[in-house]
Design a protein around this motif. Structure first.
Motif, PDB file in Angstrom:
ATOM      1  N   LEU A 116      48.564   3.578  47.822  1.00  9.24           N
ATOM      2  CA  LEU A 116      48.280   2.269  47.545  1.00  9.24           C
ATOM      3  C   LEU A 116      47.505   1.887  46.662  1.00  9.24           C
ATOM      4  O   LEU A 116      46.538   2.432  46.340  1.00  9.24           O
ATOM      5  N   PRO A 117      47.840   0.836  45.824  1.00  9.41           N
ATOM      6  CA  PRO A 117      47.130   0.334  44.728  1.00  9.41           C
ATOM      7  C   PRO A 117      45.799   0.123  45.017  1.00  9.41           C
ATOM      8  O   PRO A 117      45.636  -0.616  46.118  1.00  9.41           O
ATOM      9  N   ARG A 283      46.239  -5.884  37.407  1.00 10.40           N
ATOM     10  CA  ARG A 283      47.609  -6.010  37.517  1.00 10.40           C
ATOM     11  C   ARG A 283      47.942  -5.974  39.018  1.00 10.40           C
ATOM     12  O   ARG A 283      48.839  -6.984  39.509  1.00 10.40           O
ATOM     13  N   HIS A 284      47.496  -5.218  39.601  1.00 13.23           N
ATOM     14  CA  HIS A 284      47.686  -5.102  41.207  1.00 13.23           C
ATOM     15  C   HIS A 284      46.987  -6.331  41.840  1.00 13.23           C
ATOM     16  O   HIS A 284      47.799  -6.732  42.842  1.00 13.23           O
ATOM     17  N   SER A 285      46.043  -6.606  41.365  1.00 12.87           N
ATOM     18  CA  SER A 285      45.232  -8.028  41.844  1.00 12.87           C
ATOM     19  C   SER A 285      46.325  -9.256  41.930  1.00 12.87           C
ATOM     20  O   SER A 285      46.254  -9.846  42.834  1.00 12.87           O
ATOM     21  N   PHE A 286      46.630  -9.184  40.562  1.00 19.10           N
ATOM     22  CA  PHE A 286      47.630 -10.360  40.045  1.00 19.10           C
ATOM     23  C   PHE A 286      48.675 -10.469  41.254  1.00 19.10           C
ATOM     24  O   PHE A 286      49.014 -11.557  41.754  1.00 19.10           O
ATOM     25  N   ALA A 287      49.264  -9.199  41.209  1.00 15.60           N
ATOM     26  CA  ALA A 287      50.500  -9.440  42.386  1.00 15.60           C
ATOM     27  C   ALA A 287      50.013  -9.701  43.570  1.00 15.60           C
ATOM     28  O   ALA A 287      50.835 -10.677  44.162  1.00 15.60           O
ATOM     29  N   THR A 312      57.970  -3.787  43.709  1.00  8.27           N
ATOM     30  CA  THR A 312      56.987  -4.599  43.976  1.00  8.27           C
ATOM     31  C   THR A 312      56.559  -4.757  45.485  1.00  8.27           C
ATOM     32  O   THR A 312      55.707  -5.323  45.917  1.00  8.27           O
ATOM     33  N   MET A 313      57.417  -4.199  46.166  1.00  9.47           N
ATOM     34  CA  MET A 313      57.177  -4.261  47.708  1.00  9.47           C
ATOM     35  C   MET A 313      55.888  -3.545  48.317  1.00  9.47           C
ATOM     36  O   MET A 313      55.265  -3.743  49.254  1.00  9.47           O
ATOM     37  N   ILE A 314      55.357  -2.638  47.366  1.00 12.24           N
ATOM     38  CA  ILE A 314      54.191  -1.926  47.552  1.00 12.24           C
ATOM     39  C   ILE A 314      53.082  -2.897  47.840  1.00 12.24           C
ATOM     40  O   ILE A 314      52.330  -2.420  48.688  1.00 12.24           O
ATOM     41  N   TYR A 315      53.040  -4.091  47.228  1.00 13.07           N
ATOM     42  CA  TYR A 315      52.023  -4.970  47.527  1.00 13.07           C
ATOM     43  C   TYR A 315      52.047  -5.655  48.930  1.00 13.07           C
ATOM     44  O   TYR A 315      51.095  -6.204  49.170  1.00 13.07           O
ATOM     45  N   THR A 316      53.218  -5.530  49.318  1.00 12.93           N
ATOM     46  CA  THR A 316      53.129  -5.947  51.036  1.00 12.93           C
ATOM     47  C   THR A 316      52.470  -5.357  51.831  1.00 12.93           C
ATOM     48  O   THR A 316      51.908  -5.780  52.745  1.00 12.93           O
ATOM     49  N   HIS A 317      52.580  -4.023  51.439  1.00 10.97           N
ATOM     50  CA  HIS A 317      51.560  -3.063  52.202  1.00 10.97           C
ATOM     51  C   HIS A 317      50.137  -3.354  52.185  1.00 10.97           C
ATOM     52  O   HIS A 317      49.382  -2.964  53.230  1.00 10.97           O
ATOM     53  N   VAL A 318      49.695  -3.663  51.087  1.00 10.96           N
ATOM     54  CA  VAL A 318      48.202  -4.209  50.847  1.00 10.96           C
ATOM     55  C   VAL A 318      47.843  -5.305  51.685  1.00 10.96           C
ATOM     56  O   VAL A 318      46.685  -5.347  52.041  1.00 10.96           O
ATOM     57  N   LEU A 319      48.854  -6.277  51.734  1.00 10.14           N
ATOM     58  CA  LEU A 319      48.566  -7.514  52.647  1.00 10.14           C
ATOM     59  C   LEU A 319      48.311  -7.263  54.096  1.00 10.14           C
ATOM     60  O   LEU A 319      47.808  -8.125  54.687  1.00 10.14           O
ATOM     61  N   LYS A 320      48.676  -6.071  54.444  1.00 10.46           N
ATOM     62  CA  LYS A 320      48.578  -5.811  55.875  1.00 10.46           C
ATOM     63  C   LYS A 320      47.113  -5.308  56.193  1.00 10.46           C
ATOM     64  O   LYS A 320      46.487  -4.625  55.589  1.00 10.46           O
ATOM     65  N   VAL A 321      46.575  -6.482  57.176  1.00  7.47           N
ATOM     66  CA  VAL A 321      45.144  -6.085  57.460  1.00  7.47           C
ATOM     67  C   VAL A 321      45.006  -5.392  58.557  1.00  7.47           C
ATOM     68  O   VAL A 321      45.553  -5.469  59.658  1.00  7.47           O
ATOM     69  N   GLY A 322      44.107  -4.097  58.751  1.00  9.57           N
ATOM     70  CA  GLY A 322      43.895  -3.495  59.502  1.00  9.57           C
ATOM     71  C   GLY A 322      45.095  -2.705  60.174  1.00  9.57           C
ATOM     72  O   GLY A 322      45.226  -2.861  61.573  1.00  9.57           O
ATOM     73  N   GLY A 323      45.984  -2.111  59.718  1.00 10.53           N
ATOM     74  CA  GLY A 323      47.119  -1.395  60.196  1.00 10.53           C
ATOM     75  C   GLY A 323      48.001  -2.531  60.840  1.00 10.53           C
ATOM     76  O   GLY A 323      48.777  -2.279  61.589  1.00 10.53           O
ATOM     77  N   GLY A 324      48.428  -3.373  59.857  1.00  8.06           N
ATOM     78  CA  GLY A 324      49.497  -4.238  60.274  1.00  8.06           C
ATOM     79  C   GLY A 324      48.993  -5.291  60.891  1.00  8.06           C
ATOM     80  O   GLY A 324      49.707  -6.059  61.701  1.00  8.06           O
ATOM     81  N   GLY A 325      47.787  -5.797  61.046  1.00 13.55           N
ATOM     82  CA  GLY A 325      47.142  -6.818  62.101  1.00 13.55           C
ATOM     83  C   GLY A 325      46.838  -6.563  63.285  1.00 13.55           C
ATOM     84  O   GLY A 325      46.915  -7.256  64.360  1.00 13.55           O
ATOM     85  N   VAL A 326      47.293  -5.222  63.758  1.00 10.83           N
ATOM     86  CA  VAL A 326      47.140  -4.597  65.249  1.00 10.83           C
ATOM     87  C   VAL A 326      45.617  -4.335  65.432  1.00 10.83           C
ATOM     88  O   VAL A 326      44.691  -3.850  64.770  1.00 10.83           O
ATOM     89  N   ALA A 327      45.201  -5.068  66.714  1.00 14.05           N
ATOM     90  CA  ALA A 327      43.926  -5.272  67.002  1.00 14.05           C
ATOM     91  C   ALA A 327      43.322  -3.812  67.605  1.00 14.05           C
ATOM     92  O   ALA A 327      44.298  -3.068  68.195  1.00 14.05           O
TER      93      ALA A 327
END
Length: 349
Positions: A116-117, A283-287, A312-327
């Motif tokens: 992951l970037p 660049r990663h942060s920009f995306a 580009t889809m790699i950045y959608t993985h960065v957006l997932k918080v804490g394992g995809g938002g799972v508590a």
């Protein structure tokens, strides 16, 4: 009578001479980048020295495997470095020596490392840019504000800045593709002031009779005076003159990437950012920040110059918080046991 099949057209054989000169000639004939040329020559030289200066014509698959095994076991190179070394050797045998032996396809390909970037938060970016020295800050702001790669920013020409349309034309980016990115409004007055200083260097070069700046492909032959014009001058010119690495001609080059990389590393320490960030992290942060702002992924893909949206889809993985938002089940357990109390560890924080 059956007409003979036309033979496929092939590139002309490499010119006679030293092997590494033939490698360079072939790379330039195929319009590979200078960085690729440097990397391929490095690995081919290492391969030859590893086998006691034997000529590659006398070697083959077993020798390639032995060299790559040495890189992995003795030098502990990454999968991507392993892959680059293999690509250099396959280029040598297939494109320079003209060998089409079956063992070329039998050489084991390394598995590329997928990571992951490293992405900085907007607060971290602000602290980092503030910590950059003044002579590097504008470049850092442009890299984050446009998503350009470091070398794309360093290779900008004056003519590539379109103030009227608030746009920057990135020429021959990765994959030899042009694209347009936005020119941040906040940087327009700073960039205009910067170009005024750079214009003084350009004028001093003209008064001193300094040679033209480097021009791509055959443009220098077709239009010899273009390299002397202001429009072709570097936006981020190097303060000192230097010799052209290929021709030896003294001229004005663009700023060196190593200088910015060193300044970036120091700025990370000053800003107290513990992440393993590099200039490419801007660049990663920009995306990532554009996707967080709900911009369409296709728009981000176009701005980054990616051929495939999957990149580009790699950045959608960065957006997932804490394992995809799972508590975490620990949080759920503590919440049931103490619904009105926070965890002592959280209170300590």
């Amino acid at each position: 009578m059956v007409a003979p099949r036309p033979q496929p057209r092939t590139a002309p054989p490499p010119a006679p001479g030293r092997l590494l000169d033939q490698v360079r000639d072939r790379i330039r004939y195929l319009h590979y980048s200078r960085r690729t040329e440097e990397a391929y020559v490095y690995w081919i030289k290492a391969y030859i020295h590893f086998h006691g200066l034997r000529h590659p014509q006398e070697m083959g698959g077993p020798e390639i495997e032995a060299f790559l095994q040495h890189l992995v076991s003795q030098r502990s190179v990454s999968g991507n470095t392993h892959k680059q070394a293999l690509s250099a050797l396959l280029f040598l045998y297939a494109k320079v020596l003209g060998q089409t032996l079956p063992w070329l396809n039998d050489v084991q390909r390394p598995k590329a490392t997928q990571r992951l970037p490293v992405v900085l938060t907007q607060d971290e970016v602000a602290r980092l840019l503030a910590a950059l020295p003044a002579q590097h800050r504008l470049l850092g702001q442009l890299l984050y504000g446009t998503g350009m790669r470091l070398m794309e920013g360093l290779r900008l020409r004056v003519k590539d800045i379109d103030f009227d349309h608030r746009a920057i034309i990135v020429r021959e980016g990765k994959g030899a593709k042009d694209r347009t990115v936005m020119l941040p409004d906040a940087l327009i007055p700073v960039l205009r002031q910067h170009l005024q200083q750079v214009h003084l260097w350009w004028q001093a070069d003209r008064d001193a009779g300094v040679g033209p700046v480097y021009l791509p492909h055959a443009l220098e032959r077709k239009n010899p005076r273009a390299g002397l014009s202001w429009s072709w001058f570097w936006v981020f010119a190097q303060p000192e003159l230097s010799g052209d690495p290929r021709t030896g001609e003294v001229r004005r080059h663009h700023a060196q990437d190593q200088a910015f990389q060193r300044a970036f590393k120091k700025a990370l320490a000053v800003a107290q950012i513990a992440k393993q960030a590099t200039p490419h992290s801007l660049r990663h942060s920009f995306a990532t920040h554009l996707l967080q702002a709900r911009y369409d992924i296709r728009t981000v893909q176009e701005l980054l110059g990616h051929s495939d949206v999957s990149t580009t889809m790699i950045y959608t993985h960065v957006l997932k918080v804490g394992g995809g938002g799972v508590a975490s089940p620990l949080d759920a357990m503590l919440q049931r046991a103490h619904p009105l109390e926070a965890s002592p560890s959280l209170q300590a924080q």
